[in-house]
Scaffold this motif. Structure first.
Motif, PDB file in Angstrom:
ATOM      1  N   TYR A 108     -25.491  -1.726  23.037  1.00 31.22           N
ATOM      2  CA  TYR A 108     -26.667  -2.037  23.860  1.00 31.22           C
ATOM      3  C   TYR A 108     -26.608  -3.487  24.346  1.00 31.22           C
ATOM      4  O   TYR A 108     -26.896  -3.781  25.523  1.00 31.22           O
ATOM      5  N   ALA A 109     -26.211  -4.416  23.446  1.00 33.85           N
ATOM      6  CA  ALA A 109     -26.142  -5.833  23.815  1.00 33.85           C
ATOM      7  C   ALA A 109     -25.084  -6.073  24.885  1.00 33.85           C
ATOM      8  O   ALA A 109     -25.299  -6.840  25.845  1.00 33.85           O
ATOM      9  N   THR A 110     -23.923  -5.413  24.754  1.00 35.23           N
ATOM     10  CA  THR A 110     -22.870  -5.596  25.761  1.00 35.23           C
ATOM     11  C   THR A 110     -23.282  -4.976  27.094  1.00 35.23           C
ATOM     12  O   THR A 110     -22.971  -5.513  28.157  1.00 35.23           O
ATOM     13  N   GLU A 111     -23.985  -3.850  27.033  1.00 35.33           N
ATOM     14  CA  GLU A 111     -24.427  -3.198  28.272  1.00 35.33           C
ATOM     15  C   GLU A 111     -25.459  -4.061  29.004  1.00 35.33           C
ATOM     16  O   GLU A 111     -25.427  -4.178  30.240  1.00 35.33           O
ATOM     17  N   GLU A 112     -26.382  -4.678  28.232  1.00 36.04           N
ATOM     18  CA  GLU A 112     -27.378  -5.552  28.854  1.00 36.04           C
ATOM     19  C   GLU A 112     -26.702  -6.756  29.513  1.00 36.04           C
ATOM     20  O   GLU A 112     -27.103  -7.192  30.605  1.00 36.04           O
ATOM     21  N   LYS A 113     -25.670  -7.286  28.884  1.00 33.41           N
ATOM     22  CA  LYS A 113     -24.949  -8.421  29.467  1.00 33.41           C
ATOM     23  C   LYS A 113     -24.162  -7.981  30.702  1.00 33.41           C
ATOM     24  O   LYS A 113     -24.060  -8.714  31.695  1.00 33.41           O
ATOM     25  N   ARG A 114     -23.603  -6.754  30.655  1.00 33.34           N
ATOM     26  CA  ARG A 114     -22.844  -6.244  31.808  1.00 33.34           C
ATOM     27  C   ARG A 114     -23.746  -6.081  33.031  1.00 33.34           C
ATOM     28  O   ARG A 114     -23.337  -6.346  34.174  1.00 33.34           O
TER      29      ARG A 114
ATOM     30  N   ALA B 161     -19.229 -12.160  36.259  1.00 39.68           N
ATOM     31  CA  ALA B 161     -17.883 -11.922  36.787  1.00 39.68           C
ATOM     32  C   ALA B 161     -16.852 -11.940  35.672  1.00 39.68           C
ATOM     33  O   ALA B 161     -16.872 -12.819  34.811  1.00 39.68           O
ATOM     34  N   GLY B 162     -15.949 -10.955  35.707  1.00 41.56           N
ATOM     35  CA  GLY B 162     -14.850 -10.893  34.756  1.00 41.56           C
ATOM     36  C   GLY B 162     -15.256 -10.486  33.346  1.00 41.56           C
ATOM     37  O   GLY B 162     -14.455 -10.589  32.419  1.00 41.56           O
ATOM     38  N   TYR B 163     -16.497 -10.058  33.170  1.00 39.70           N
ATOM     39  CA  TYR B 163     -16.970  -9.709  31.825  1.00 39.70           C
ATOM     40  C   TYR B 163     -16.493  -8.316  31.433  1.00 39.70           C
ATOM     41  O   TYR B 163     -16.632  -7.351  32.201  1.00 39.70           O
ATOM     42  N   GLN B 164     -15.933  -8.175  30.240  1.00 37.41           N
ATOM     43  CA  GLN B 164     -15.495  -6.892  29.702  1.00 37.41           C
ATOM     44  C   GLN B 164     -16.197  -6.662  28.365  1.00 37.41           C
ATOM     45  O   GLN B 164     -15.945  -7.374  27.387  1.00 37.41           O
ATOM     46  N   PRO B 165     -17.095  -5.688  28.292  1.00 41.18           N
ATOM     47  CA  PRO B 165     -17.775  -5.403  27.017  1.00 41.18           C
ATOM     48  C   PRO B 165     -16.757  -5.088  25.921  1.00 41.18           C
ATOM     49  O   PRO B 165     -15.856  -4.280  26.110  1.00 41.18           O
ATOM     50  N   THR B 166     -16.945  -5.729  24.768  1.00 40.07           N
ATOM     51  CA  THR B 166     -16.003  -5.548  23.660  1.00 40.07           C
ATOM     52  C   THR B 166     -16.785  -5.464  22.352  1.00 40.07           C
ATOM     53  O   THR B 166     -17.662  -6.299  22.090  1.00 40.07           O
ATOM     54  N   VAL B 167     -16.448  -4.473  21.560  1.00 41.42           N
ATOM     55  CA  VAL B 167     -17.039  -4.314  20.228  1.00 41.42           C
ATOM     56  C   VAL B 167     -15.892  -4.256  19.225  1.00 41.42           C
ATOM     57  O   VAL B 167     -14.953  -3.471  19.392  1.00 41.42           O
ATOM     58  N   GLN B 168     -15.973  -5.096  18.224  1.00 43.17           N
ATOM     59  CA  GLN B 168     -14.902  -5.201  17.246  1.00 43.17           C
ATOM     60  C   GLN B 168     -15.453  -4.909  15.850  1.00 43.17           C
ATOM     61  O   GLN B 168     -16.496  -5.415  15.460  1.00 43.17           O
ATOM     62  N   VAL B 169     -14.738  -4.065  15.090  1.00 45.09           N
ATOM     63  CA  VAL B 169     -15.124  -3.758  13.724  1.00 45.09           C
ATOM     64  C   VAL B 169     -13.912  -3.976  12.821  1.00 45.09           C
ATOM     65  O   VAL B 169     -12.793  -3.596  13.168  1.00 45.09           O
ATOM     66  N   SER B 170     -14.164  -4.611  11.672  1.00 43.88           N
ATOM     67  CA  SER B 170     -13.073  -4.891  10.743  1.00 43.88           C
ATOM     68  C   SER B 170     -13.544  -4.684   9.310  1.00 43.88           C
ATOM     69  O   SER B 170     -14.739  -4.808   9.013  1.00 43.88           O
ATOM     70  N   THR B 171     -12.595  -4.348   8.451  1.00 43.47           N
ATOM     71  CA  THR B 171     -12.883  -4.209   7.023  1.00 43.47           C
ATOM     72  C   THR B 171     -11.823  -4.975   6.249  1.00 43.47           C
ATOM     73  O   THR B 171     -10.669  -5.061   6.682  1.00 43.47           O
TER      74      THR B 171
END
Length: 450
Positions: free
Chosen positions: A351-357, A362-372
């Motif tokens: 939702y946060a990346t979509e609101e920013k998009r 310009a040049g913005y690419q929504p990215t979600v990163q998950v790590s363990t």
């Protein structure tokens, strides 16, 4: 000797009358004691004006009578200590007069000792008298204190009656208010339960949308391989009807059918696991922990959240980055609860990346990163990071509060992070923290006991 005897009788009578309060408690003894005082005064006058040896024996008799009464009479028991004070002096004086009467020479031989004994007896009498007076003052003080306490108790008792009436009235009022508050609390709990159920259904809706997309792939495989297998079976039947059957061809067809059935079984199990995951997510929490592959759980819910969002908005696209610790091992958690937490964090990140998009950056690419990964202290860490619009510092301290949300009306209940925080901290004994920079990123960190 007569003056000393008079003083002893006088103070003994005064002490007894004062200590026993004979005027109020024992009127008959009060009269007798007054008579004794008058008799002592008369006997002293007789000693002064008459030169008679009889008076000293009358003094002895009076003193012994006073001490005997103080020691033997039941009413005089509280003043028996007077015997301890005057007893030695009376006995020594009586012994002295008896010794003179029997033998003057014998008395002369012990007169010095008798005089010293009389002095010590007088000192003992004075010391005992002073000590007794102090005790009397202490007792009188204690008596007055008890009287004051009784008076205070009486006042307190009357006040208690008034207070009980006031308390009864207040209790009735408070009971009425309590019943009203209980009714209000019942209504609030019912409303809260409805809102929590709404939040669960909202997350279930997001999960269902993702499942609908995710389950389509294995179903397509099942359908395709089923159709191919039917065609192969028909081909096998036709081959068997021929006079010159090709055994090798039949074996190839049977091998193909076997491989197709294996693929159908594989994709069927994949669809079955997706459905079971959905059922686990939707069922009531049983708080039953079990060893769980957190890498698989995070991967599955990340994809489901992503496809759920794409099901509602085909134009949305995001880069998914997964960095899983291969040596993490299984961790004992409640999988459906932790899955709900991850689904909520992933949904918020998308939702946060979509609101920013939508701002058209310009040049913005929504990215979600998950790590363990497993960290020091035998703990497991899960990080969910997005490059969305971030969280304003002004509301950062409120994000775990129930019903607080930054989303527009109708797009959030404000219970997602609150429930997630309770599941992580209370349900699993872990920690849920956040690091954010407005307009740049947000990163939630889950730490669980390993």
């Amino acid at each position: 000797m007569e003056i000393a005897s008079f003083l002893i009788v006088f103070f003994m009578v005064r002490y007894i009358r004062t200590s026993l309060q004979t005027a109020e408690r024992f009127p008959e003894w009060e009269r007798i004691l007054v008579i004794v005082q008058y008799a002592a005064s008369g006997l002293l006058a007789a000693d002064i004006f008459l030169d008679s040896s009889i008076t000293k024996w009358l003094w002895h008799l009076m003193l012994l009578g006073m001490v005997g009464a103080a020691y033997l009479l039941k009413d005089f028991r509280p003043v028996r200590n007077v015997w301890l004070a005057v007893g030695p002096y009376i006995l020594i004086s009586l012994f002295s007069d008896v010794a003179k009467l029997i033998n003057d020479d014998f008395y002369e031989s012990i007169s010095t000792v008798v005089e010293i004994a009389e002095v010590f007896a007088l000192v003992w009498l004075v010391a005992t008298w002073v000590s007794t007076q102090r005790q009397q003052k202490a007792l009188e003080k204690e008596r007055l204190k008890r009287l004051q306490e009784e008076e205070q108790s009486r006042i307190i008792a009357s006040q208690n009656v008034m207070l009980e009436q006031i308390v009864a009235e207040r209790t009735a009022e408070l009971t009425r208010q309590k019943e009203e508050l209980e009714q209000t609390l019942t209504e609030l709990k019912a409303t809260q339960d409805q809102l929590i159920q709404r939040e669960k259904m909202a997350s279930l809706g997001e999960l269902t949308a993702g499942i609908a997309h995710e389950i389509q792939n294995p179903l397509n495989f099942v359908n395709n391989f089923s159709e191919v297998s039917v065609e192969l079976i028909e081909e096998l039947k036709e081959e068997r009807k021929k006079e010159n059957r090709d055994v090798e061809l039949e074996e190839e067809i049977l091998t193909d059918i076997t491989q197709n059935l294996q693929k159908i079984t594989h994709h069927g199990k994949r669809a079955d696991s997706i459905v079971k995951g959905m059922l686990q997510h939707s069922r009531t929490n049983t708080h039953q922990q079990e060893p769980t592959d957190l890498n698989l759980l995070a991967d599955e819910y990340l994809r489901l959240a992503y496809h759920g969002l794409r099901a509602n908005d085909k134009s949305f696209n995001a880069t998914l980055i997964m960095d899983f610790d291969e040596h993490l091992g299984k961790v004992t958690v409640v999988p459906q609860d932790l899955g709900r937490v991850l689904l909520n964090l992933f949904t918020n990140a998308f939702y946060a990346t979509e609101e920013k998009r939508k701002t058209g950056l310009a040049g913005y690419q929504p990215t979600v990163q998950v790590s363990t990964k497993r960290i020091a202290g035998d703990k497991i860490e899960i990080r969910v990071r997005d490059n969305g619009c971030g969280i304003p510092q002004s509301v950062l301290t409120k994000i775990y509060q129930p019903f607080f949300t930054t989303k527009p009306t109708g797009q959030g209940t404000g219970l997602g992070l609150s429930l997630s925080y309770d599941i992580v901290t209370k349900g699993h004994g872990g920690e849920l923290t956040v690091d954010t920079e407005e307009g740049e990123f947000t990163e939630f960190v889950i730490q669980l006991p390993g």
